[in-house]
Design a protein around this motif. Structure first.
Motif, PDB file in Angstrom:
ATOM      1  N   GLU A 126       6.387   6.734  11.621  1.00  0.00           N
ATOM      2  CA  GLU A 126       4.999   6.494  12.034  1.00  0.00           C
ATOM      3  C   GLU A 126       4.825   5.089  12.616  1.00  0.00           C
ATOM      4  O   GLU A 126       4.066   4.876  13.564  1.00  0.00           O
ATOM      5  CB  GLU A 126       4.091   6.684  10.820  1.00  0.00           C
ATOM      6  CG  GLU A 126       2.638   6.459  11.068  1.00  0.00           C
ATOM      7  CD  GLU A 126       1.798   6.649   9.809  1.00  0.00           C
ATOM      8  OE1 GLU A 126       0.594   6.892   9.970  1.00  0.00           O
ATOM      9  OE2 GLU A 126       2.336   6.565   8.680  1.00  0.00           O
ATOM     10  N   SER A 127       5.553   4.126  12.056  1.00  0.00           N
ATOM     11  CA  SER A 127       5.413   2.731  12.486  1.00  0.00           C
ATOM     12  C   SER A 127       5.878   2.509  13.924  1.00  0.00           C
ATOM     13  O   SER A 127       5.607   1.466  14.510  1.00  0.00           O
ATOM     14  CB  SER A 127       6.186   1.799  11.545  1.00  0.00           C
ATOM     15  OG  SER A 127       7.579   1.865  11.787  1.00  0.00           O
ATOM     16  N   LYS A 128       6.542   3.485  14.487  1.00  0.00           N
ATOM     17  CA  LYS A 128       6.963   3.380  15.891  1.00  0.00           C
ATOM     18  C   LYS A 128       5.792   3.617  16.840  1.00  0.00           C
ATOM     19  O   LYS A 128       5.876   3.305  18.021  1.00  0.00           O
ATOM     20  CB  LYS A 128       8.102   4.355  16.170  1.00  0.00           C
ATOM     21  CG  LYS A 128       9.356   3.998  15.377  1.00  0.00           C
ATOM     22  CD  LYS A 128      10.467   4.987  15.589  1.00  0.00           C
ATOM     23  CE  LYS A 128      11.664   4.584  14.728  1.00  0.00           C
ATOM     24  NZ  LYS A 128      12.750   5.559  14.812  1.00  0.00           N
ATOM     25  N   HIS A 129       4.686   4.150  16.293  1.00  0.00           N
ATOM     26  CA  HIS A 129       3.500   4.437  17.099  1.00  0.00           C
ATOM     27  C   HIS A 129       2.277   3.667  16.622  1.00  0.00           C
ATOM     28  O   HIS A 129       1.380   3.391  17.406  1.00  0.00           O
ATOM     29  CB  HIS A 129       3.189   5.938  17.065  1.00  0.00           C
ATOM     30  CG  HIS A 129       4.379   6.789  17.363  1.00  0.00           C
ATOM     31  ND1 HIS A 129       4.894   6.924  18.632  1.00  0.00           N
ATOM     32  CD2 HIS A 129       5.180   7.505  16.555  1.00  0.00           C
ATOM     33  CE1 HIS A 129       5.955   7.711  18.584  1.00  0.00           C
ATOM     34  NE2 HIS A 129       6.164   8.071  17.340  1.00  0.00           N
ATOM     35  N   THR A 130       2.238   3.354  15.333  1.00  0.00           N
ATOM     36  CA  THR A 130       1.087   2.704  14.702  1.00  0.00           C
ATOM     37  C   THR A 130       1.602   1.670  13.715  1.00  0.00           C
ATOM     38  O   THR A 130       2.456   2.001  12.886  1.00  0.00           O
ATOM     39  CB  THR A 130       0.253   3.750  13.920  1.00  0.00           C
ATOM     40  OG1 THR A 130      -0.177   4.765  14.812  1.00  0.00           O
ATOM     41  CG2 THR A 130      -0.939   3.118  13.249  1.00  0.00           C
ATOM     42  N   PRO A 131       1.091   0.442  13.760  1.00  0.00           N
ATOM     43  CA  PRO A 131       1.517  -0.518  12.735  1.00  0.00           C
ATOM     44  C   PRO A 131       1.054  -0.035  11.351  1.00  0.00           C
ATOM     45  O   PRO A 131      -0.054   0.491  11.211  1.00  0.00           O
ATOM     46  CB  PRO A 131       0.800  -1.814  13.113  1.00  0.00           C
ATOM     47  CG  PRO A 131       0.105  -1.572  14.398  1.00  0.00           C
ATOM     48  CD  PRO A 131       0.127  -0.118  14.693  1.00  0.00           C
ATOM     49  N   VAL A 132       1.903  -0.207  10.362  1.00  0.00           N
ATOM     50  CA  VAL A 132       1.547   0.153   8.993  1.00  0.00           C
ATOM     51  C   VAL A 132       1.812  -1.035   8.072  1.00  0.00           C
ATOM     52  O   VAL A 132       2.684  -1.856   8.349  1.00  0.00           O
ATOM     53  CB  VAL A 132       2.316   1.401   8.474  1.00  0.00           C
ATOM     54  CG1 VAL A 132       2.037   2.613   9.330  1.00  0.00           C
ATOM     55  CG2 VAL A 132       3.800   1.158   8.398  1.00  0.00           C
ATOM     56  N   VAL A 133       1.033  -1.103   7.003  1.00  0.00           N
ATOM     57  CA  VAL A 133       1.316  -2.085   5.955  1.00  0.00           C
ATOM     58  C   VAL A 133       1.576  -1.334   4.665  1.00  0.00           C
ATOM     59  O   VAL A 133       1.013  -0.259   4.426  1.00  0.00           O
ATOM     60  CB  VAL A 133       0.192  -3.126   5.741  1.00  0.00           C
ATOM     61  CG1 VAL A 133       0.022  -4.019   6.943  1.00  0.00           C
ATOM     62  CG2 VAL A 133      -1.101  -2.489   5.338  1.00  0.00           C
ATOM     63  N   ILE A 134       2.454  -1.888   3.883  1.00  0.00           N
ATOM     64  CA  ILE A 134       2.740  -1.373   2.549  1.00  0.00           C
ATOM     65  C   ILE A 134       2.394  -2.490   1.567  1.00  0.00           C
ATOM     66  O   ILE A 134       2.925  -3.599   1.677  1.00  0.00           O
ATOM     67  CB  ILE A 134       4.213  -0.964   2.393  1.00  0.00           C
ATOM     68  CG1 ILE A 134       4.583   0.145   3.380  1.00  0.00           C
ATOM     69  CG2 ILE A 134       4.504  -0.544   0.955  1.00  0.00           C
ATOM     70  CD1 ILE A 134       6.073   0.449   3.452  1.00  0.00           C
ATOM     71  N   PHE A 135       1.480  -2.194   0.660  1.00  0.00           N
ATOM     72  CA  PHE A 135       1.128  -3.146  -0.382  1.00  0.00           C
ATOM     73  C   PHE A 135       1.756  -2.678  -1.681  1.00  0.00           C
ATOM     74  O   PHE A 135       1.451  -1.599  -2.176  1.00  0.00           O
ATOM     75  CB  PHE A 135      -0.395  -3.256  -0.539  1.00  0.00           C
ATOM     76  CG  PHE A 135      -0.793  -4.265  -1.580  1.00  0.00           C
ATOM     77  CD1 PHE A 135      -0.671  -5.622  -1.327  1.00  0.00           C
ATOM     78  CD2 PHE A 135      -1.269  -3.868  -2.813  1.00  0.00           C
ATOM     79  CE1 PHE A 135      -1.035  -6.568  -2.279  1.00  0.00           C
ATOM     80  CE2 PHE A 135      -1.638  -4.790  -3.780  1.00  0.00           C
ATOM     81  CZ  PHE A 135      -1.520  -6.150  -3.515  1.00  0.00           C
ATOM     82  N   LYS A 136       2.666  -3.487  -2.198  1.00  0.00           N
ATOM     83  CA  LYS A 136       3.335  -3.182  -3.457  1.00  0.00           C
ATOM     84  C   LYS A 136       2.585  -3.900  -4.574  1.00  0.00           C
ATOM     85  O   LYS A 136       2.523  -5.123  -4.592  1.00  0.00           O
ATOM     86  CB  LYS A 136       4.798  -3.621  -3.370  1.00  0.00           C
ATOM     87  CG  LYS A 136       5.555  -2.795  -2.340  1.00  0.00           C
ATOM     88  CD  LYS A 136       6.933  -3.304  -1.971  1.00  0.00           C
ATOM     89  CE  LYS A 136       7.792  -3.798  -3.054  1.00  0.00           C
ATOM     90  NZ  LYS A 136       9.172  -4.071  -2.636  1.00  0.00           N
ATOM     91  N   HIS A 137       1.999  -3.100  -5.472  1.00  0.00           N
ATOM     92  CA  HIS A 137       1.077  -3.618  -6.489  1.00  0.00           C
ATOM     93  C   HIS A 137       1.565  -3.317  -7.899  1.00  0.00           C
ATOM     94  O   HIS A 137       1.922  -2.194  -8.213  1.00  0.00           O
ATOM     95  CB  HIS A 137      -0.286  -2.952  -6.261  1.00  0.00           C
ATOM     96  CG  HIS A 137      -1.335  -3.301  -7.263  1.00  0.00           C
ATOM     97  ND1 HIS A 137      -1.670  -4.593  -7.569  1.00  0.00           N
ATOM     98  CD2 HIS A 137      -2.147  -2.519  -8.017  1.00  0.00           C
ATOM     99  CE1 HIS A 137      -2.649  -4.586  -8.466  1.00  0.00           C
ATOM    100  NE2 HIS A 137      -2.944  -3.339  -8.768  1.00  0.00           N
ATOM    101  N   SER A 138       1.565  -4.347  -8.720  1.00  0.00           N
ATOM    102  CA  SER A 138       1.837  -4.175 -10.142  1.00  0.00           C
ATOM    103  C   SER A 138       0.499  -4.100 -10.860  1.00  0.00           C
ATOM    104  O   SER A 138      -0.243  -5.096 -10.913  1.00  0.00           O
ATOM    105  CB  SER A 138       2.655  -5.338 -10.691  1.00  0.00           C
ATOM    106  OG  SER A 138       2.734  -5.233 -12.094  1.00  0.00           O
ATOM    107  N   THR A 139       0.190  -2.927 -11.387  1.00  0.00           N
ATOM    108  CA  THR A 139      -1.121  -2.703 -12.013  1.00  0.00           C
ATOM    109  C   THR A 139      -1.306  -3.516 -13.293  1.00  0.00           C
ATOM    110  O   THR A 139      -2.429  -3.623 -13.787  1.00  0.00           O
ATOM    111  CB  THR A 139      -1.319  -1.210 -12.312  1.00  0.00           C
ATOM    112  OG1 THR A 139      -0.213  -0.745 -13.089  1.00  0.00           O
ATOM    113  CG2 THR A 139      -1.411  -0.403 -11.028  1.00  0.00           C
ATOM    114  N   SER A 140      -0.251  -4.116 -13.823  1.00  0.00           N
ATOM    115  CA  SER A 140      -0.380  -4.900 -15.059  1.00  0.00           C
ATOM    116  C   SER A 140      -0.420  -6.405 -14.788  1.00  0.00           C
ATOM    117  O   SER A 140      -0.462  -7.193 -15.732  1.00  0.00           O
ATOM    118  CB  SER A 140       0.780  -4.583 -16.003  1.00  0.00           C
ATOM    119  OG  SER A 140       1.991  -5.039 -15.441  1.00  0.00           O
ATOM    120  N   CYS A 141      -0.448  -6.803 -13.527  1.00  0.00           N
ATOM    121  CA  CYS A 141      -0.354  -8.225 -13.173  1.00  0.00           C
ATOM    122  C   CYS A 141      -1.672  -8.719 -12.583  1.00  0.00           C
ATOM    123  O   CYS A 141      -2.165  -8.169 -11.598  1.00  0.00           O
ATOM    124  CB  CYS A 141       0.772  -8.414 -12.160  1.00  0.00           C
ATOM    125  SG  CYS A 141       0.882 -10.074 -11.474  1.00  0.00           S
TER     126      CYS A 141
END
Length: 115
Positions: free
Chosen positions: A18-33
């Motif tokens: 998908e990123s070849k057509h649309t920029p994407v972001v991935i947010f990696k979240h620690s729910t305990s932090c």
């Protein structure tokens, strides 16, 4: 901000495509932090009105899906951190920030810059 959940490595393959057509972001979240919660909240508050409508945001709960996080680090050749924001364009990570260094203005510059 409309998060799209990321749960599987198969989804990661689709996101890279998908990123070849649309920029994407991935947010990696620690729910305990608390730092991760602060970074997520700040990102959500600053997102709107920043010209990032064409960027598709994905959300990964690190505690529930740690193998997916490990795969992201391997495939995109980035060191795992939490919280972490990755901009993926053309199948490659073009911006990587963690903790309170996550900055919408910097993200916006990277989205606009030729890669």
């Amino acid at each position: 901000m409309n998060w799209h959940p990321l749960h599987t490595t198969e989804q990661l393959e689709k996101i890279l495509e998908e990123s070849k057509h649309t920029p994407v972001v991935i947010f990696k979240h620690s729910t305990s932090c608390s730092i991760s919660s602060t970074a997520k909240s700040r990102l959500e508050r600053q997102w709107h009105g920043q010209g990032l409508e064409k960027v598709k945001p994905y959300y990964l709960d690190l505690l529930a899906y740690r193998p997916v996080s490990n795969e992201i680090a391997d495939v995109l050749d980035v060191r795992h951190e939490s919280p972490q924001l990755l901009l993926v364009q053309d199948g490659m990570c073009t911006y990587n920030a963690s903790h309170l260094s996550i900055n919408v203005d910097e993200l916006k510059k990277k989205v606009a810059a030729p890669h």
